[in-house]
Enzyme design. Structure first.
Site, short mmCIF file in Angstrom:
data_model
loop_
_atom_site.label_atom_id
_atom_site.label_comp_id
_atom_site.label_asym_id
_atom_site.label_seq_id
_atom_site.Cartn_x
_atom_site.Cartn_y
_atom_site.Cartn_z
N SER A 47 33.25 65.09 34.78
CA SER A 47 34.48 64.23 35.45
C SER A 47 34.02 64.56 37.09
CB SER A 47 35.55 65.47 35.16
OG SER A 47 35.54 66.53 36.02
N ASP A 82 33.29 61.02 33.49
CA ASP A 82 34.51 60.85 32.68
C ASP A 82 35.72 61.19 33.69
OD1 ASP A 82 36.42 61.64 30.31
OD2 ASP A 82 36.35 63.73 31.09
N LYS A 181 48.94 71.23 23.16
CA LYS A 181 49.13 69.79 22.86
C LYS A 181 50.44 69.83 22.09
CE LYS A 181 43.96 69.09 22.82
NZ LYS A 181 43.99 68.68 24.31
N HIS A 214 40.76 60.74 24.04
CA HIS A 214 40.90 61.83 25.04
C HIS A 214 41.63 62.66 24.45
CE1 HIS A 214 38.95 60.12 28.82
NE2 HIS A 214 38.81 59.16 27.94
N SER A 217 40.80 68.15 21.77
CA SER A 217 40.42 69.49 21.37
C SER A 217 41.09 70.14 20.28
CB SER A 217 40.04 70.33 22.73
OG SER A 217 38.88 70.21 23.25
N ARG A 263 35.63 75.07 26.92
CA ARG A 263 35.79 76.13 27.94
C ARG A 263 36.49 77.46 27.34
NH1 ARG A 263 39.61 72.79 32.47
NH2 ARG A 263 38.14 71.31 32.77
N ARG A 304 34.89 76.91 35.89
CA ARG A 304 34.48 76.76 37.40
C ARG A 304 35.30 77.60 38.07
NH1 ARG A 304 35.65 70.56 36.61
NH2 ARG A 304 37.32 71.48 35.82
O1 G3H Z 1 40.64 65.02 31.58
C1 G3H Z 1 40.17 66.02 31.82
C2 G3H Z 1 38.82 66.54 31.40
O2 G3H Z 1 39.07 67.85 30.45
C3 G3H Z 1 38.13 67.11 32.36
O3 G3H Z 1 38.71 67.91 33.34
O4 G3H Z 1 38.80 67.17 35.68
O5 G3H Z 1 39.13 69.54 35.10
O6 G3H Z 1 36.85 68.74 34.90
P1 G3H Z 1 38.24 68.42 34.72
P1 13P Z 2 40.59 68.17 25.79
O1 13P Z 2 41.32 68.87 26.86
O2 13P Z 2 41.42 68.21 24.52
O3 13P Z 2 39.28 68.87 25.53
O4 13P Z 2 40.50 66.67 26.42
C1 13P Z 2 39.01 66.41 26.90
C2 13P Z 2 39.13 65.06 27.47
O5 13P Z 2 39.78 64.19 27.18
C3 13P Z 2 38.20 64.61 28.59
O6 13P Z 2 38.04 63.56 29.27
ZN ZN Z 3 40.36 62.85 29.06
#
Ligand code: G3H
Ligand code: 13P
Ligand code: ZN
Length: 369
Positions: A47, A82, A181, A214, A217, A263, A304
């Site tokens: 990301s 991402d 979720k 997306h 998880s 994570r 992080r």
């Molecule tokens: O969409 C969210 C993904 O889990 C990436 O998360 O932007 O905190 O790295 P982040």
């Molecule tokens: P999760 O938070 O469900 O793992 O989604 C990850 C995601 O969509 C990253 O773009």
């Molecule tokens: Zn996402």
């Protein structure tokens, strides 16, 4: 390369490729190890937050490439941006990524298409694929939080692919980012996926374009329990049940995004390690920063937030760095085991030899061009 059509016709069982978020080196190693164990092609995705954490996309690309080389990984993998915006997409296109996502679904429909088309024009001549997004997911995404889902409109999907030229499309159908979720689960609408896919099939787009899920998880409850038994305070943690993910794959999803599960596994590993090792116990003054970070934010599962503290504190105890080796080995194993399990559930296990793609060295995407 493996084509979308092949993914939907393997031994009568549709499959999807796992896309795993990566933020640090041992996590990359773990993902690659899991893909190897499953003999699966895969996507490692970073990301904008990950790019920032590592000091830029070139560092992420170097980090993943180093992990690929060190492990001799020879299965097809793709490095993907991402949730990018246009500047991030441009940067990643220039810095060796094989694929980028332009997430501008907050724009009006026509503006979304126009912005995606601009990025497609930069990316495609370099053999880089582009993912876009239609609809809005609930949950936290790049620090922006939204309480509600706006489903993708299936009737717009063929037109979106056609006008924007994108290769894959993330569709909002009730999944959400992050460890909770729950609220969205009642609204999980696999029939939206099915309608989107049928529309694509009617225009022959399903042969070469992908639908992406997306926020997918599974949030294993044993990980939540483990985190809480070592001082965590996670509540209301609920993921997408695997049978729902498999139903979505059956309905037409071909790429599944996973960040939160990794994570959780990483956080459980560090909490257990710190609790079980004499000298790194909670009371230790040098580790106060770690515990503050671990207990700080409500979910406190983003590595992080605490990796810097852990690195500094353990290195202070052992400047040669060997103190970090054992917890990082445990992290690799935890990530690898989960990635392998998910690839088997997603149906991508065993597919790597069938992909006419390339390893990351050649920067080709495993999932489309
Ligand atoms: O969409 C969210 C993904 O889990 C990436 O998360 O932007 O905190 O790295 P982040
Ligand atoms: P999760 O938070 O469900 O793992 O989604 C990850 C995601 O969509 C990253 O773009
Ligand atoms: Zn996402």
């Amino acid at each position: 390369m493996l084509r979308a059509a092949e993914l939907s016709s393997l031994e009568g069982r549709p499959a999807a490729i796992g896309a795993f978020n990566v933020n640090f080196y041992s996590q990359a190693e773990g993902i690659l190890e899991g893909l190897r164990r499953a003999e699966a092609p895969g996507i490692l995705q970073a990301s904008r937050g990950a790019n920032k954490f590592q000091g830029g996309p070139e560092n992420i690309a170097e980090m993943v490439l180093a992990a690929v080389r060190k492990s001799g990984h020879s299965l097809p993998v793709c490095l993907h941006l991402d949730h990018g915006d246009e500047p991030a997409a441009r940067e990643c296109i220039d810095r060796g990524f094989g694929s980028v996502m332009l997430d501008v679904s907050k724009l009006e429909y026509d503006a979304n298409i126009a912005a995606v088309r601009n990025v497609v024009q930069l990316a495609h001549p370099k053999g880089i694929s582009v993912e876009a997004e239609l609809g809005h997911l609930a949950g936290v995404e790049e620090d922006v939080s939204s309480a509600t889902t706006t489903y993708a409109d299936p009737y717009l999907v063929p037109n979106f692919f056609d006008k924007s030229g994108c290769d894959s499309l993330a569709i909002a159908y009730g999944t959400s980012h992050g460890p909770d979720k729950g609220a969205g689960l009642e609204k999980l609408a696999v029939h939206i996926v099915e309608k989107c896919y049928r529309g694509m099939a009617a225009f022959g787009q399903n042969e070469s374009r992908f639908l992406v899920s997306h926020g997918s998880s599974t949030v294993p409850q044993e990980l939540v329990k483990e985190i809480n038994s070592f001082g965590g305070k996670m509540k209301d943690a609920r993921g997408i049940p695997m049978d729902r993910i498999q139903a979505a794959i059956g309905a037409g999803i071909r790429k599944i995004n996973i960040d939160t599960d990794l994570r959780l596994g990483i956080t459980a590993t560090f909490r257990r390690y710190l609790a079980e090792h004499p000298g790194v116990e909670r009371g230790s003054a040098e580790l106060a920063g770690i515990w503050k970070a671990l207990d700080g934010s409500p979910a406190a599962v983003d590595p992080r937030d605490y990796l810097g503290h852990i690195g500094r504190a353990l290195l202070r105890r052992d400047p040669r760095g060997t103190a970090l080796e054992e917890p990082m080995r445990l992290v690799r194993e935890r990530v690898a085991a989960h990635v392998e399990r998910l690839c088997r559930e997603f149906g991508s296990a065993g597919l790597a030899p069938r992909v006419e793609g390339h390893s990351f060295d050649t920067m080709a995407s495993v999932y489309l061009r």
